[in-house]
Scaffold this active site. Structure first.
Site, mmCIF file in Angstrom:
data_model
loop_
_atom_site.group_PDB
_atom_site.id
_atom_site.type_symbol
_atom_site.label_atom_id
_atom_site.label_comp_id
_atom_site.label_asym_id
_atom_site.label_seq_id
_atom_site.Cartn_x
_atom_site.Cartn_y
_atom_site.Cartn_z
ATOM 1 N N GLN A 14 0.833 -1.217 0.000
ATOM 2 C CA GLN A 14 0.000 0.000 0.000
ATOM 3 C C GLN A 14 0.866 1.264 0.000
ATOM 4 O OE1 GLN A 14 -2.459 0.591 3.499
ATOM 5 N NE2 GLN A 14 -3.474 2.371 2.608
ATOM 6 N N TYR A 140 1.846 -8.585 15.569
ATOM 7 C CA TYR A 140 2.239 -7.390 14.804
ATOM 8 C C TYR A 140 2.804 -6.332 15.755
ATOM 9 C CZ TYR A 140 1.633 -3.199 11.845
ATOM 10 O OH TYR A 140 1.823 -2.043 11.132
ATOM 11 N N LYS A 144 6.565 -4.880 15.922
ATOM 12 C CA LYS A 144 6.838 -3.475 15.573
ATOM 13 C C LYS A 144 7.510 -2.748 16.743
ATOM 14 C CE LYS A 144 5.954 -2.083 11.972
ATOM 15 N NZ LYS A 144 6.728 -2.303 10.712
HETATM 16 P P1 NAD Z 1 1.505 -3.867 2.799
HETATM 17 O O1 NAD Z 1 1.056 -5.121 3.459
HETATM 18 O O2 NAD Z 1 0.573 -3.192 1.887
HETATM 19 O O3 NAD Z 1 2.856 -4.119 2.003
HETATM 20 C C1 NAD Z 1 3.898 -4.866 2.553
HETATM 21 C C2 NAD Z 1 4.711 -5.426 1.410
HETATM 22 O O4 NAD Z 1 5.736 -6.242 1.989
HETATM 23 C C3 NAD Z 1 3.905 -6.313 0.460
HETATM 24 O O5 NAD Z 1 4.036 -5.846 -0.873
HETATM 25 C C4 NAD Z 1 4.523 -7.692 0.628
HETATM 26 O O6 NAD Z 1 4.580 -8.440 -0.580
HETATM 27 C C5 NAD Z 1 5.914 -7.341 1.120
HETATM 28 N N1 NAD Z 1 6.553 -8.437 1.831
HETATM 29 C C6 NAD Z 1 5.978 -9.338 2.674
HETATM 30 N N2 NAD Z 1 6.904 -10.247 3.061
HETATM 31 C C7 NAD Z 1 8.064 -9.909 2.465
HETATM 32 C C8 NAD Z 1 9.360 -10.450 2.469
HETATM 33 N N3 NAD Z 1 9.641 -11.580 3.161
HETATM 34 N N4 NAD Z 1 10.330 -9.830 1.745
HETATM 35 C C9 NAD Z 1 10.057 -8.716 1.029
HETATM 36 N N5 NAD Z 1 8.823 -8.167 0.964
HETATM 37 C C10 NAD Z 1 7.850 -8.759 1.686
HETATM 38 O O7 NAD Z 1 2.005 -2.888 3.967
HETATM 39 P P2 NAD Z 1 2.050 -1.302 3.961
HETATM 40 O O8 NAD Z 1 0.718 -0.823 4.395
HETATM 41 O O9 NAD Z 1 2.613 -0.813 2.698
HETATM 42 O O10 NAD Z 1 3.038 -1.067 5.192
HETATM 43 C C11 NAD Z 1 4.395 -0.764 5.037
HETATM 44 C C12 NAD Z 1 4.962 -0.473 6.410
HETATM 45 O O11 NAD Z 1 4.209 0.566 7.041
HETATM 46 C C13 NAD Z 1 4.929 -1.656 7.374
HETATM 47 O O12 NAD Z 1 6.063 -1.638 8.177
HETATM 48 C C14 NAD Z 1 3.707 -1.389 8.230
HETATM 49 O O13 NAD Z 1 3.835 -1.957 9.501
HETATM 50 C C15 NAD Z 1 3.730 0.125 8.303
HETATM 51 N N6 NAD Z 1 2.440 0.687 8.614
HETATM 52 C C16 NAD Z 1 1.433 0.670 7.706
HETATM 53 C C17 NAD Z 1 0.199 1.213 8.037
HETATM 54 C C18 NAD Z 1 -0.953 1.227 7.087
HETATM 55 O O14 NAD Z 1 -2.061 1.630 7.478
HETATM 56 N N7 NAD Z 1 -0.764 0.835 5.828
HETATM 57 C C19 NAD Z 1 0.005 1.763 9.310
HETATM 58 C C20 NAD Z 1 1.045 1.724 10.220
HETATM 59 C C21 NAD Z 1 2.270 1.201 9.852
HETATM 60 N N1 SER Z 2 -3.004 0.007 9.486
HETATM 61 C C1 SER Z 2 -2.195 -0.865 10.254
HETATM 62 C C2 SER Z 2 -2.935 -2.082 10.637
HETATM 63 O O1 SER Z 2 -4.139 -1.961 10.820
HETATM 64 C C3 SER Z 2 -1.689 -0.168 11.495
HETATM 65 O O2 SER Z 2 -0.393 -0.499 11.674
HETATM 66 O O3 SER Z 2 -2.351 -3.115 10.787
#
Ligand code: NAD
Ligand code: SER
Length: 309
Positions: A14, A140, A144
């Site tokens: 995302q 999770y 984190k």
């Molecule tokens: P996402 O799940 O959309 O994307 C994660 C990506 O990591 C995926 O494309 C997946 O294929 C890849 N992945 C999984 N295992 C893997 C591996 N072994 N090697 C390489 N790639 C791998 O997550 P996101 O929403 O893009 O989140 C990115 C970061 O931001 C994460 O650390 C997440 O904890 C953090 N985060 C996201 C949100 C949110 O609302 N999207 C909120 C808080 C924190």
């Molecule tokens: N959007 C994320 C989740 O719900 C927060 O880290 O997992």
């Protein structure tokens, strides 16, 4: 700080699918290397990289002369509760490999997003500061929180410039969310735009902090570029734009779609949401690197709708 060669892990997710074009626009396409374990792109820059594979991580950082890393590869909260072992491997071992290879290759920056997931049911609910009770109850959240500590450890012990910020739920329309608890907000907006009603997996009064993707991208860049001398914190900045309940989002959407209706049928994700705060204190991010979100609930909803249409 100048970034010559930027590796983005988890680039197909995302955030990554928007961060890669964002960074490419700023630093130039030839300086940004998107990577992911799944390859769903024809981008010639793409590197197929599983972060849990230590040797491949080291080889990639060395081969492409990487000097800065946006480490996004992770398993999110709801998906992590379904597969805790995978969440541990990717979120902890994957980060460990990135940090180790970064020290070896003198990488100048490793930026790893953290999450509101690091908080737990004992954390105060409102205006939560950075330092507070943090006893997460999901795999999770535990991973984190460990990631924040690992970043601080690598900075203190090896001088690695590890940074990170605790994102709230992120709302965006370009790529589907990856299996988080806050995904309901995106799903609800999409269903409203499609003219369909929505069954929400959280209770109507589950208040959670949120942020729109343009503000998230901007905050990643600001933290990456922040003067080191200004930073009192490193890996655990709270950031937030607005807080909202599912019911409030439903009512906001009904301003555009008058017949839109939501039914509430909480599932296992309710327990996760219940353990997270409703609002965060982001003042350290404001003071130390000028965090400044531009979107509130109204403008986020309006912008999402205009693009999804
Ligand atoms: P996402 O799940 O959309 O994307 C994660 C990506 O990591 C995926 O494309 C997946 O294929 C890849 N992945 C999984 N295992 C893997 C591996 N072994 N090697 C390489 N790639 C791998 O997550 P996101 O929403 O893009 O989140 C990115 C970061 O931001 C994460 O650390 C997440 O904890 C953090 N985060 C996201 C949100 C949110 O609302 N999207 C909120 C808080 C924190
Ligand atoms: N959007 C994320 C989740 O719900 C927060 O880290 O997992």
């Amino acid at each position: 700080m100048t970034f010559e060669k930027i590796l983005v892990t988890g680039a197909g997710g995302q955030i990554g699918s928007e961060l890669v074009p964002f960074l490419s626009e700023i630093f130039g396409k030839d300086r940004v290397f998107p990577s992911d374990v799944r390859s769903n792109t024809t981008d010639p820059r793409f590197i197929n990289l599983d972060v849990t594979d230590k040797t491949s991580v080291e080889l990639a950082i060395d081969k492409y002369k990487i000097d800065s890393i946006f480490h996004l590869a992770a398993i999110l909260s709801a998906k992590g509760e379904k597969n805790p072992e995978l969440a541990y491997k990717v979120n902890v071992s994957g980060l460990y490999n990135i940090l180790e290879a970064s020290v070896k290759n003198k990488v100048k920056l490793v930026l790893t997003p953290s999450s509101i997931g690091i908080f737990g049911p004992d954390t105060p609910k409102e205006n939560v500061p950075i330092e507070t009770i943090a006893r997460p109850v999901t795999m999770y959240g535990i991973t984190k929180l460990m990631a924040e500590h690992l970043g601080n450890y690598y900075h203190a012990r090896f001088g690695l410039n590890a940074r990170g910020l605790r994102f709230p739920g992120l709302i965006s329309y370009k790529s589907p969310p990856g299996g988080g608890t806050t995904d309901y907000s995106i799903e609800m907006i999409i269903e409203a735009v499609k003219g369909r009603n929505y069954k929400c997996f959280l209770k109507e009064d589950s208040k959670l902090p949120m942020m729109y993707m343009p503000d998230a991208l901007d905050s990643l860049l600001k933290l990456a570029e922040a003067e080191d001398s200004r930073l009192k914190h490193r890996t655990d900045f709270n950031v937030t734009s607005f807080s909202v309940t599912p019911k409030e989002l439903e009512l906001e959407l009904r301003k555009y779609y008058r017949s839109f209706e939501v039914t509430y049928q909480p599932d296992f994700r309710q327990r996760i949401a219940d353990s997270w705060p409703g609002s965060l204190d982001a003042s350290a991010a404001v003071q130390e690197w000028d965090f400044h979100p531009n979107y509130d609930l109204r403008s986020t909803t309006e912008d999402m709708i205009s693009h999804l249409k």
